[in-house]
Motif scaffolding. Sequence first.
Motif, PDB file in Angstrom:
ATOM      1  N   ASN A  83       5.497 -18.891  44.839  1.00  0.00           N
ATOM      2  CA  ASN A  83       6.717 -18.707  44.052  1.00  0.00           C
ATOM      3  C   ASN A  83       7.780 -19.771  44.321  1.00  0.00           C
ATOM      4  N   GLY A 122       5.193 -15.395  40.420  1.00  0.00           N
ATOM      5  CA  GLY A 122       6.493 -14.765  40.277  1.00  0.00           C
ATOM      6  C   GLY A 122       6.432 -13.312  40.683  1.00  0.00           C
ATOM      7  N   THR A 123       7.533 -12.630  40.480  1.00  0.00           N
ATOM      8  CA  THR A 123       7.609 -11.214  40.792  1.00  0.00           C
ATOM      9  C   THR A 123       7.976 -10.470  39.518  1.00  0.00           C
ATOM     10  N   ARG A 124       8.105  -9.157  39.611  1.00  0.00           N
ATOM     11  CA  ARG A 124       8.513  -8.422  38.412  1.00  0.00           C
ATOM     12  C   ARG A 124       9.939  -8.775  38.006  1.00  0.00           C
ATOM     13  N   PHE A 125      10.694  -9.412  38.904  1.00  0.00           N
ATOM     14  CA  PHE A 125      12.089  -9.729  38.589  1.00  0.00           C
ATOM     15  C   PHE A 125      12.227 -11.048  37.829  1.00  0.00           C
ATOM     16  N   ALA A 126      11.399 -12.003  38.190  1.00  0.00           N
ATOM     17  CA  ALA A 126      11.520 -13.304  37.535  1.00  0.00           C
ATOM     18  C   ALA A 126      10.372 -14.195  37.961  1.00  0.00           C
ATOM     19  N   ARG A 127      10.226 -15.250  37.186  1.00  0.00           N
ATOM     20  CA  ARG A 127       9.300 -16.325  37.557  1.00  0.00           C
ATOM     21  C   ARG A 127      10.058 -17.622  37.338  1.00  0.00           C
ATOM     22  N   PHE A 128      10.003 -18.497  38.333  1.00  0.00           N
ATOM     23  CA  PHE A 128      10.725 -19.762  38.257  1.00  0.00           C
ATOM     24  C   PHE A 128       9.711 -20.900  38.268  1.00  0.00           C
ATOM     25  N   GLY A 164      12.429 -11.745  33.765  1.00  0.00           N
ATOM     26  CA  GLY A 164      11.471 -10.654  33.701  1.00  0.00           C
ATOM     27  C   GLY A 164      11.934  -9.522  32.803  1.00  0.00           C
TER      28      GLY A 164
END
Lengths: 430, 430, 430, 430
Positions: free
Chosen positions: B331, B63-69, B427
């Motif tokens: 991701n 994921g990224t700092r914004f979200a993980r799916f 996130g």
Amino acid sequence: MSDFRIAADIVAADNDRRAAALDADYRALGEKLARGGVDIGAITDKVSEFFVAVPSWGVGTGGTRFARFPGQGEPRHIFDKLDDCGVIQQLTRATPTVSLHIPWDKADPKELKAKAETLGLGFDAMNSNTFSDGADQAHSYKFGSLSHVDAATRAQAVEHNIECIELGAALGSKALTVWVGDGSNFPGQTNFTKSFERYLAAMAEIYKALPEDWRLFSEHKMYEPAFYSTVVQDWGTNFLIAQTLGPKAQCLVDLGHHAPNTNIEMIVARLIQFGKLGGFHFNDSKYGDDDLDAGSIEPYRLFLVFNELVDAEYRGVTGFHPAHMIDQSHNVTDPIESLISSANEIRRAYAQALLVDRAALAGYQDGNDALMATETLKRAYRTDVEPILAEARRRAGGAIDPVATYRVSGYRAKVSAERPAVKGGSGGIV
Amino acid sequence: MSDFRIAADIVAADNDRRAAALDADYRALGEKLARGGVDIGAITDKVSEFFVAVPSWGVGTGGTRFARFPGQGEPRHIFDKLDDCGVIQQLTRATPTVSLHIPWDKADPKELKAKAETLGLGFDAMNSNTFSDGADQAHSYKFGSLSHVDAATRAQAVEHNIECIELGAALGSKALTVWVGDGSNFPGQTNFTKSFERYLAAMAEIYKALPEDWRLFSEHKMYEPAFYSTVVQDWGTNFLIAQTLGPKAQCLVDLGHHAPNTNIEMIVARLIQFGKLGGFHFNDSKYGDDDLDAGSIEPYRLFLVFNELVDAEYRGVTGFHPAHMIDQSHNVTDPIESLISSANEIRRAYAQALLVDRAALAGYQDGNDALMATETLKRAYRTDVEPILAEARRRAGGAIDPVATYRVSGYRAKVSAERPAVKGGSGGIV
Amino acid sequence: MSDFRIAADIVAADNDRRAAALDADYRALGEKLARGGVDIGAITDKVSEFFVAVPSWGVGTGGTRFARFPGQGEPRHIFDKLDDCGVIQQLTRATPTVSLHIPWDKADPKELKAKAETLGLGFDAMNSNTFSDGADQAHSYKFGSLSHVDAATRAQAVEHNIECIELGAALGSKALTVWVGDGSNFPGQTNFTKSFERYLAAMAEIYKALPEDWRLFSEHKMYEPAFYSTVVQDWGTNFLIAQTLGPKAQCLVDLGHHAPNTNIEMIVARLIQFGKLGGFHFNDSKYGDDDLDAGSIEPYRLFLVFNELVDAEYRGVTGFHPAHMIDQSHNVTDPIESLISSANEIRRAYAQALLVDRAALAGYQDGNDALMATETLKRAYRTDVEPILAEARRRAGGAIDPVATYRVSGYRAKVSAERPAVKGGSGGIV
Amino acid sequence: MSDFRIAADIVAADNDRRAAALDADYRALGEKLARGGVDIGAITDKVSEFFVAVPSWGVGTGGTRFARFPGQGEPRHIFDKLDDCGVIQQLTRATPTVSLHIPWDKADPKELKAKAETLGLGFDAMNSNTFSDGADQAHSYKFGSLSHVDAATRAQAVEHNIECIELGAALGSKALTVWVGDGSNFPGQTNFTKSFERYLAAMAEIYKALPEDWRLFSEHKMYEPAFYSTVVQDWGTNFLIAQTLGPKAQCLVDLGHHAPNTNIEMIVARLIQFGKLGGFHFNDSKYGDDDLDAGSIEPYRLFLVFNELVDAEYRGVTGFHPAHMIDQSHNVTDPIESLISSANEIRRAYAQALLVDRAALAGYQDGNDALMATETLKRAYRTDVEPILAEARRRAGGAIDPVATYRVSGYRAKVSAERPAVKGGSGGIV
């Protein structure tokens, strides 16, 4: 040879007009600094003793591969260039030395020394040129010089560098700067390893020819004129060179020779830590090796570089004495004005760095107080130190506002009368 | 523990459907290569012996700092992860080892070994983590780990690394990879020199704890998670680390950790030349440390890196045995599919590099024939070596088309039935 | 005027030597493609009808601001250049038109047409030059041309562009390409808004002078020769120009004129979507406007650009007919060889893009199957389409291996005997 | 609800200690400016009326994909966040409004308004979130939101944005900011054109739901969280959006969302010229979307942006009223301190830009006097305007040195006593 120096009374008259304002500003700044425990006189003294070398090639109008648009009164040869450098030093008192570029500046060393002495100038690092072909050159540098596959071409390049050392030795220079454009435009064109081995072997021969008290500066650059790979492409390779050659070899940092987003001040810190910071080619850039005027694009970056230099002084790093040189291309300004202004910007960054409260900074660093640590740098940086710079110039006999005085003096018009006009060059290269 | 391995007859059935086409393609390619004097069998053999390690953290959705799916059937712990790695190896026969990340993969070494043996897996380099805080950790890494201003924090980070070595030794691993995110977000926040001195001292302690036959890999990265400076920011600093520590210390190159436009294959060549190339974290990137699938963005760059590796083999560089590891963040794909595909891409680049006519290349380089030199690389690169890769897999018991076989097998559905669904993470960090 | 065309029997003889291998490779590829439902003959036909214009300035050796190293037999004028372009077309059958650059290529249009017809060549877009000063020019472009603060300078630049249109009309050209280097080297040097207003007004005058069936291409570039700001700096500004001027105005995309890491294929898609893609200047780059040979650095990027072009064809976008032109600087190769090779690389990317299974791709996209979507592109990309390219050349009367045939022909030696040697230029600009 | 406001006497006491120094500095600066014909009082008045919105998400500690290291007293919900914002406004008097992020800040609008009024705060632009999945969300945004291939997912995202408008309308907000992370990680994963068509159609539905006096801000970003392509990747695409939607749609510029080396101030000028500058997300960056404190990395760049804004004011551009908002991630500082400091830096750049002698600048521009033009900017920039900023704060009831006053107040300790400690998050995402 004509003497184009600016008459002392012109400088004096212009200074007189500006004296009262400078006195007021210097006093106000002094009081403010004193409140923070800083003695403005001590800072002014240090600034007065900070110098930067002017490049002989910088006083002519530069250009790009697309075109060159000369200005009026372009210098015809090294003696004209020295006249121009003399004016810069006369007004700024910050640039007492000149860096020569061979073969362009080749001349009788006695004449060069005599002319320089007349102008109060000395000579800084010598610069060789193996990135273009001279008219009568036996071997072409089209495919490289010190790293060329052909031994005779490499020998010719080594020989040229040794010639630069010899001329420099006669002039009182103490360093040779080697920048080569060697590299490749296509994947596979050169073998990275063999090229670097050849480069190192050739540099070792040059190193052997160095006088005892000289230094050898190698200069890295990411790209241009080679557009796929460059032999000395970054500070990592540059460090390997200096380490392989020996103690007299050090790295030169040109502020425009790095990859986008690179933290240059950190490279400076690393080279200091490992004893390999030789010096600088100061300039500024937004995109690549733009060779813009120092401090014109990212002045805070220039300050952060000087923050490392002053920190090294503060910590008393042994053997720390980097060479300060300007390397710029002045395409749209009067080169003399750009060099005056750049020398001031470099001193400005130095003066601001001297104002950093290093004890407080260390305290914030030890306490992980990032906000106050950075604010400590910012406080120094946002101090308008122009009164200190002007006062240092005035005390040394220079101009309070050197660009204004230069314009008043009519120097450019005077040299233009003697130096013939040059037509604009259509590069023809796209 | 369940056994989710894919039944051999599923692989065989899918291979059967594809055998005739592969036979035809392999034969046609063989004839074409033979015309150029290349024996396809020899290339296939070399490819069969080329392996790359899978990272345990790569089989879970990233994921990224914004979200993980998250996807379906996310692995819950290292034993689930090993199951997933087993499938990758079963189908590709290119990934016989797994790289562990501590503390996430911490477990009884006997159980780990037993599980791995069941799956036909071994263990590659161990990875420590001092870039995030564990639940019961005494000292926070918010302001650094191995370079932290506080001695106790540094000691804790050293201790953790030594623990990784000990676990690895029990598992048969032979290397420790150290990547730290230490750095700063503000000019002035840290002192570059002191930070690096502390880092070097801490690494020296870890180095002392290395078993005789181990290597220590330090990994550089330009930025992230620190956004102004990073202690190990580039290969220059990385080289200084490896040189300072000693012969067992080498540099790890992650393909996404460089400045924009960097010539990475040249860095690889330099590290080989100076005996300090430890290995790779393979992935691809367009912007920063994007951790995309190897070869998905710039496949020619991956080939050029392998061109250096094969050239070093060809020249018989002593002590040359870089570690091959994948480090990616999956991701938007099924991580198992991405890892299968990436292992193939890495072998592809290796196979293409093996096809380079190195004698001809050297001739063109010596003759400054840039066009034919680069064409020599291009000819090898544009060969569609998929038949070689597929044949190597088939011969070793793997799948001709491993992603297709994986989909047919229904593996993901099967593990999803056992592993509980995970909710998407907001996130909360912008 | 001499006729340097390569004798047909030389081409035939070299083709004969290569015919059997090509036949075998073409047959094997045809069978493989047929298995996937693709008719190799249809692809070969489409490739045969794909053409790219050669730039007149590309047949001379290029250089950088540091130096230019001419090769043997440098063309002296446009008629020599046309001879060289004729050879490229004769061997590749991919380059039937030439793009002229005025004032360098200015000549009697009747003579130009006659010479071109002899060589089987036509004329593509005309290129104006207001980035360097001509010998007898009234107003200098040092501080800009179409955006200059001075009305007379702008008028002169407009006039020059109209002259280019008039010459082009006489030659059968249908488009004018306008690239200006206008910009600034210092913050504050120009007012961004006023400069752009002046540029737009000047372009509107040129637009008015366009014949009914002509197009006007504006070309953006991030930097160089201006190093702080450039009037037409990116595709956003370029789009505003084309939209402001009217339907005959469209944007030209040069692959090397973008910021680092830019997704160029996406810009291409946007311009197609909004009806403003005029065409391309093909080349490749690693750092800036390196003007390297098309496909030599990032061949996958070139493929991804063509993937957009073929997708637009596939979707039947109305009014879609971009101009294909090469714009490169050949500094270390024989320019004729580089242009032959580049034309092939461009056709290669086109052929690979034609092989993309677009129905399957759309299905994967609609199903968010990222892995198979990208694999669909990769499958097409890794197909070695050289047999298709060679077959297309052979059928049209060109050479199977055009660089090899060119070397065998001795063309360069022949023209060198007639064209005097040129000395290497020491740029003198650092 | 507790009331954590800082007692007025604490502010007064700290101001008293600093009053004499401020008086002296303000007087000295006033005299210096008066010599240049500038009235310090007029500048102070303008600065007093310049405001920037604080983002609700900025008062919590931020993080990266690797980890998040919370500080003490992290706000638990929007009411805690409003308390923190209240302190920032109380001390700086520069941040009277807060920008909310939904769904995180969702609450009863009456309670929100009441709380804000108690603290003297209002509400700026609303921010929607479709880049992460909420707990009870029907359709996942893993593969996009407004541009998703699935109509139901797009409808859900549209609905969420309309909900943001409705809440904002109840709170007195006048704008909606839409940033989406939609894009792709692999070439081919999405069709650029179809994605953008879907995005435009979804945005058109949101646009229809805008109240008459609202604006819709679209925000572009080069990359992250998508690492190959992003739907709204640059200002060119952003402009197309605003133009397609209509007059209430404008572009938002985040200073960290651009390609390396981009001239951001020029983009600002273009958007002003074409009536599409909606506003800013202020922050600073060295590498990517680093979200560092405004002015901390390149303060001159921030000044150059404000130079464009003040120039537009000076020219009286109609309809010019950009929104000023901060968007930062505070990972290693107390977020309140960073926001105080950033608000000051933004005002600093505004104050410096007000000092530019615009008549002189225009003269230098018209005369192509690049050196004096840039020196005119530099003179304004290097003025230490801190006394003006401090005086503006003091007059409005704020703190002369707001960070110092904040530390003295003990605010963080007080809220920490009430707000429970949060454990550091191990991202688990590498």
